[in-house]
Enzyme design. Sequence first.
Site, mmCIF file in Angstrom:
data_model
loop_
_atom_site.group_PDB
_atom_site.id
_atom_site.type_symbol
_atom_site.label_atom_id
_atom_site.label_comp_id
_atom_site.label_asym_id
_atom_site.label_seq_id
_atom_site.Cartn_x
_atom_site.Cartn_y
_atom_site.Cartn_z
ATOM 1 N N CYS A 53 31.068 36.486 35.073
ATOM 2 C CA CYS A 53 30.610 37.444 36.099
ATOM 3 C C CYS A 53 29.632 38.470 35.522
ATOM 4 C CB CYS A 53 31.797 38.151 36.744
ATOM 5 S SG CYS A 53 32.703 39.223 35.607
ATOM 6 N N CYS A 88 39.571 40.815 36.550
ATOM 7 C CA CYS A 88 39.087 42.183 36.277
ATOM 8 C C CYS A 88 40.195 42.989 35.590
ATOM 9 C CB CYS A 88 38.647 42.874 37.555
ATOM 10 S SG CYS A 88 37.576 41.887 38.618
HETATM 11 FE FE1 FES Z 1 34.332 40.023 36.780
HETATM 12 FE FE2 FES Z 1 35.160 42.045 38.239
HETATM 13 S S1 FES Z 1 34.085 40.286 38.935
HETATM 14 S S2 FES Z 1 35.327 41.832 36.082
#
Ligand code: FES
Length: 137
Positions: free
Chosen positions: A48, A118
């Site tokens: 991400c 996360c």
């Molecule tokens: Fe990867 Fe939040 S989408 S840490």
Amino acid sequence: MAALDKKQVINYINNMYSKEVIDYFQDPKNMGVITDATVVGEASNPVCGDMMKIYLKISDNEIIEDIKFETLGCVAAIATSSMITELVKGKTLKEAEAIEFEDVEQALGALPPIKVHCAHLSVEALRKAINKYRKTK
Ligand code: FES
């Protein structure tokens, strides 16, 4: 497909996240830098692209006297990094090391399944800081 307007974006976020996540995203606690930090831990997710830094000020008797974070990332990345600072501030390193991603998630009400990583990232940044500190001892 037309872009979402501001109201639609706010509705989307409100439907996706718990009230606690939104509160910690909008008003993050302990955000910033400790210029004379004892140690700094960093973690990032290559998929991400989100990045976190955790700054710790550790006393001689291994209490986390102060903690701050910097996060470049999503709503949940900011909320989880802020929450973990709240969970460990004033705790011993041993207590801080015992924090699991589920504790962070639970403290925030819940996270959508695609955002659980996360919480993992926040724990990883904290543990990297603590491990770095331990290597200096
Ligand atoms: Fe990867 Fe939040 S989408 S840490």
